[in-house]
Design a protein around this motif. Structure first.
Motif, mmCIF file in Angstrom:
data_model
loop_
_atom_site.group_PDB
_atom_site.id
_atom_site.type_symbol
_atom_site.label_atom_id
_atom_site.label_comp_id
_atom_site.label_asym_id
_atom_site.label_seq_id
_atom_site.Cartn_x
_atom_site.Cartn_y
_atom_site.Cartn_z
ATOM 1 N N GLY A 129 0.784 -1.242 0.000
ATOM 2 C CA GLY A 129 0.000 0.000 0.000
ATOM 3 C C GLY A 129 0.810 1.283 0.000
ATOM 4 N N GLY A 130 1.798 1.403 0.860
ATOM 5 C CA GLY A 130 2.535 2.658 0.981
ATOM 6 C C GLY A 130 3.704 2.778 0.017
ATOM 7 N N HIS A 192 -4.565 -7.271 23.780
ATOM 8 C CA HIS A 192 -5.751 -7.066 22.931
ATOM 9 C C HIS A 192 -5.384 -6.661 21.507
ATOM 10 N N GLU A 196 -7.064 -7.208 17.799
ATOM 11 C CA GLU A 196 -7.569 -5.981 17.156
ATOM 12 C C GLU A 196 -7.089 -5.935 15.705
ATOM 13 N N ASP A 197 -5.814 -6.214 15.527
ATOM 14 C CA ASP A 197 -5.267 -6.200 14.169
ATOM 15 C C ASP A 197 -5.946 -7.254 13.302
ATOM 16 N N GLU A 199 -9.006 -8.403 13.567
ATOM 17 C CA GLU A 199 -10.342 -7.939 13.188
ATOM 18 C C GLU A 199 -10.255 -6.885 12.084
ATOM 19 N N ARG A 200 -9.296 -5.967 12.251
ATOM 20 C CA ARG A 200 -9.168 -4.851 11.309
ATOM 21 C C ARG A 200 -8.635 -5.320 9.956
ATOM 22 N N LEU A 288 -12.621 -9.291 22.115
ATOM 23 C CA LEU A 288 -11.955 -7.988 22.201
ATOM 24 C C LEU A 288 -12.551 -7.124 23.303
ATOM 25 N N ASN B 162 1.420 4.049 4.982
ATOM 26 C CA ASN B 162 0.195 3.538 5.606
ATOM 27 C C ASN B 162 -1.050 3.645 4.732
ATOM 28 N N ASP B 163 -0.930 4.200 3.528
ATOM 29 C CA ASP B 163 -2.084 4.261 2.627
ATOM 30 C C ASP B 163 -2.467 2.865 2.155
ATOM 31 N N HIS B 273 -11.046 3.116 12.575
ATOM 32 C CA HIS B 273 -11.420 1.844 13.200
ATOM 33 C C HIS B 273 -11.979 2.150 14.589
ATOM 34 N N PHE B 276 -11.901 -0.360 17.697
ATOM 35 C CA PHE B 276 -10.545 -0.425 18.257
ATOM 36 C C PHE B 276 -10.294 0.837 19.102
ATOM 37 N N ASP B 388 -2.377 3.469 13.770
ATOM 38 C CA ASP B 388 -2.933 2.128 13.993
ATOM 39 C C ASP B 388 -4.461 2.118 13.903
#
Lengths: 311, 418
Positions: A129-130, A192, A196-197, A199-200, A288, B162-163, B273, B276, B388
């Motif tokens: 992505g970056g 956690h 969390e990561d 789920e995201r 979570l 981070n994009d 998010h 979170f 994050d």
């Protein structure tokens, strides 16, 4: 309950042995005595948190135990990457995909140490992505570069150098891992954050764009979370401990039942039945909600008052 | 925004028509008074009669105070030629002008499809509607012979750290920013405009946004974004014309002549998010942002608009050096020239594949030179701990041309005259 007390005593001994509370005495420091007392009392409510921060020495043993676990995981990665290489050399795409999935899940079960080895993490597990060139960027390497190539029909020969580089990076990882710092604050937060990561990034599919292996990746994240929780367990009072343990067990059962219904292996995100999808999403969110209490509960640093803005 | 003279508007639009609209909505048309307001008083109280002038040196919707509702629409041109494209832009401008000005909706014989959908009634009340047009860099490719006229700063949005930009939610030849006080006005305007654009433009992506209500403590207080922090506190003063010419408008000598009095528009769809975020302690949330969540004051302070005084806190003991507000705007003389004019909205677009809330920030900013301003800020923010909790998933760089100049002008006229 005696089990918890025994575990506590062992922890305290470990903290002392490692010089955790200053080497002045052969007994627990005041802070450690206070915490131990509060923990014993916490078999009854209140549900969340103690008045005082956890003595940092109490976290040494859990972190050391986790480090030992992570080193074992890392050592297992090299032969798994080798299996990917072997499948590529045989020009066997489905075998390569299967071997990739094993290595990918295993890497994710490192869990709590992620992000602590910086650029190496990027080259093993980075997404494009970056990067200015996206998927064609030369800095796009590692597991996701293989995922991209395997699931978009790229010639397997072209992936061999990528796999070779990954194997070297994984070997480097086993050398670096014993030296990475794992600060107490980071470690309790990971309790956690790993999920969390997941789920995201995994349940949403965004970090497994080509393979769709979000179910497998989430299960690997649960494995790592279970280890973190096991190491921290003796420091967590009731009823919080039971609540978290129960939520993690429910999520584990969801995976077992999905696996059973899909002939013994986990399906891709797209292969989940609607009801399975809801159960997995819901059990993850439920875990979570329980895990979110750990970082504040096991906070090792007292809240500091913010200096006033002169005005 | 110019609050319009209600009596004159009603006279112009036809009092009877407004009365009919109100009556059909079930509103009693009786004597004036607090207990029994007239139809005119009812719509005035809701801001429906407020009008933002459409024609002018600059486009509306840039310095205009944020209306409550927005829809962003990015489109790709299908026009076969440069002259066809220019014609569509002329027609589009005319339709935009009519919608922003208000008045009785166009009518046709009974057996013909009505020229206006009628979803906001027979009289179009302006409701502070603004529609702002901007061009994407792709419009300046080989298709229309515009390559030489591309403002140098109008490049494809760089990939920032981070994009995770989804091409289906990014870019576009043409961007429309539709804003108004009420959602139905925005939805109506979008639908009417597509009648003009259908066949000539295809919608590439679109996103709706809203602003949190002002819940005080003062009329000036900034509203909250979906991380619950007040957003927009340190925006530059849009009434300071000299400042706007330093930070927002393109001046003579800054790129091609046609672009003077235009501005670069940056759009970023930033997924937040929120589940979170909601599982993070308040103290950690506040140190990530650098502000107190309740008041919006800089950490250590009590009032939203207090200067955070970084000069007295060089080591970040009060406001961490990597706090969002500190990285974005260090408030030094050296960084004053990189400030941007933000005009962002919150969005809520349902759920994602994992059943979590798909909410975030529809970041909208105007600046004179993205390379000097927006891009510099965004690069600084690459190290903030907040990364994050957010994922930039869409958006683009666009250029909003100057205003129409007057009732006969059209948007893009200076570009196509070259």
């Amino acid at each position: 309950m005696w089990l918890r007390r025994a575990a506590l005593a062992a922890l305290a001994a470990a903290a002392l042995a490692s010089g955790g509370c200053g080497s002045q005495a052969s007994s627990l420091s005041h802070a450690e005595q206070r915490y131990t007392k509060a923990l014993e009392a916490a078999d009854a409510p209140p549900a969340v948190g103690f008045e005082q921060p956890v003595p940092a020495g109490f976290l040494r043993a859990p972190i050391a135990e986790y480090r030992h676990y992570a080193e074992g995981v890392a050592a297992g990665l090299a032969p798994e990457v080798q299996a990917v290489q072997a499948a590529l050399a045989r020009n066997d795409r489905s075998a390569a995909e299967a071997a990739w999935s094993v290595a990918f899940a295993h890497y994710l079960s490192l869990g709590a140490v992620y992000g602590e080895f910086g650029t190496l993490n990027q080259s093993i597990d980075g997404l494009p992505g970056g990067l200015p060139g996206g998927v064609d960027d030369p800095r796009f390497t590692g597991l996701h570069r293989l995922e991209y190539g395997l699931w978009t029909g790229q010639p397997l020969r072209r992936l061999e150098p990528v796999a070779a580089r990954l194997r070297a990076d994984v070997r480097q990882l086993t050398r670096v891992l014993p030296t990475v710092a794992l600060p107490a604050l980071d470690y309790v937060t990971r309790a956690h954050e790993i999920l969390e990561d997941a789920e995201r990034d995994f349940l949403s599919g965004t970090s497994v764009p080509w393979s769709g292996q979000g179910v497998l990746a989430t299960q690997a994240s649960l494995s790592a979370t279970n280890v973190v929780f096991r190491t921290l367990g003796p420091l967590i009072g009731q009823p919080l401990h039971s609540n978290i343990a129960g939520r993690l067990a429910i999520l584990g059962q969801v995976f077992s039942s999905i696996r059973k219904d899909h002939g013994g292996s986990l399906p891709t995100l797209g292969g989940l039945r609607p009801q399975e999808r809801e159960q997995l999403d819901g059990a993850t969110a439920g875990a979570l909600q329980a895990l979110q209490s750990i970082p504040v509960y096991l906070n090792t640093t007292p809240t500091r008052p913010t200096p006033k803005l002169p005005g | 925004m110019t609050p319009i003279n209600r009596r004159r508007f009603l006279a112009g639009a036809g009092t009877a028509a407004v009365g009919t609209a109100a009556a059909s909505a079930g509103l009693a048309s009786t004597a004036s008074g607090a207990a029994n307001p007239t139809p005119g008083e009812i719509v005035a109280g809701q801001g429906l009669l407020d009008r933002v002038p459409f024609d002018g040196r600059y486009q509306a919707g840039i310095l205009t105070p944020r209306q409550d509702q927005i829809t962003i629409v990015a489109l790709d041109s299908l026009a076969p030629s440069r002259s066809a494209l220019a014609l569509v832009l002329q027609e589009l401008t005319g339709r935009m002008r009519a919608l922003a000005t208000g008045g009785p909706a166009a009518q046709a014989p009974l057996d013909a499809p009505p020229p206006d959908s009628g979803t906001i009634g027979p009289v179009i009340l302006p409701d502070q509607l603004t529609i702002t047009v901007a061009f994407g860099p792709s419009l300046f490719d080989a298709r229309y012979g515009l390559a030489a006229q591309r403002p140098p700063g109008l490049i494809e949005m760089p990939r920032f750290t981070n994009d995770e930009i989804d091409p289906a939610r990014a870019g576009g030849d043409l961007l429309l920013q539709i804003c108004a006080n009420h959602r139905d006005t925005v939805v109506h305007a979008f639908r009417e405009i597509m009648r003009v654009l259908d066949g000539s433009f295809a919608i590439r992506w679109t996103l709706d946004g809203f602003v949190g209500e002002n819940r005080g403590p003062s009329a000036r207080s900034s509203t909250r974004n979906l991380f619950a922090f007040r957003d927009g506190t340190a925006n530059p003063d849009v009434t300071d014309s000299a400042l706007m010419h330093r930070l927002v408008w393109v001046n003579p000598g800054q790129g091609p002549a046609w672009a003077v009095d235009g501005t670069f528009q940056v759009i970023r769809t930033i997924r937040m998010h929120v589940e979170f975020w909601d599982r993070v302690g308040l103290e950690e949330q506040q140190t990530m942002i650098g502000r107190v969540r309740t008041t919006g004051a800089p950490l250590g302070g009590t009032n939203e608009f207090e200067n955070p005084r970084y000069d007295l806190d060089p080591h970040g003991r009060r406001i961490p050096l990597n706090a969002h507000i500190r990285l974005a705007n260090p408030r030094t003389n050296a960084t004053a020239n990189r400030r941007i004019l933000r005009r962002s909205y919150s969005y809520h677009r349902g759920i994602d594949a994992a059943g979590t809330l798909d909410q975030g920030l529809l970041f909208v900013a105007f600046n004179q030179d993205p390379a000097r301003q927006y891009a510099v800020i965004q690069k600084k923010l690459s190290i903030e701990p907040m990364i994050d909790y957010i994922t930039p998933v869409g958006g683009g760089y666009y250029f909003a041309p100057p205003g129409t100049g007057g009732p006969r002008g059209w948007l893009g006229e200076s570009l196509f005259a070259t």
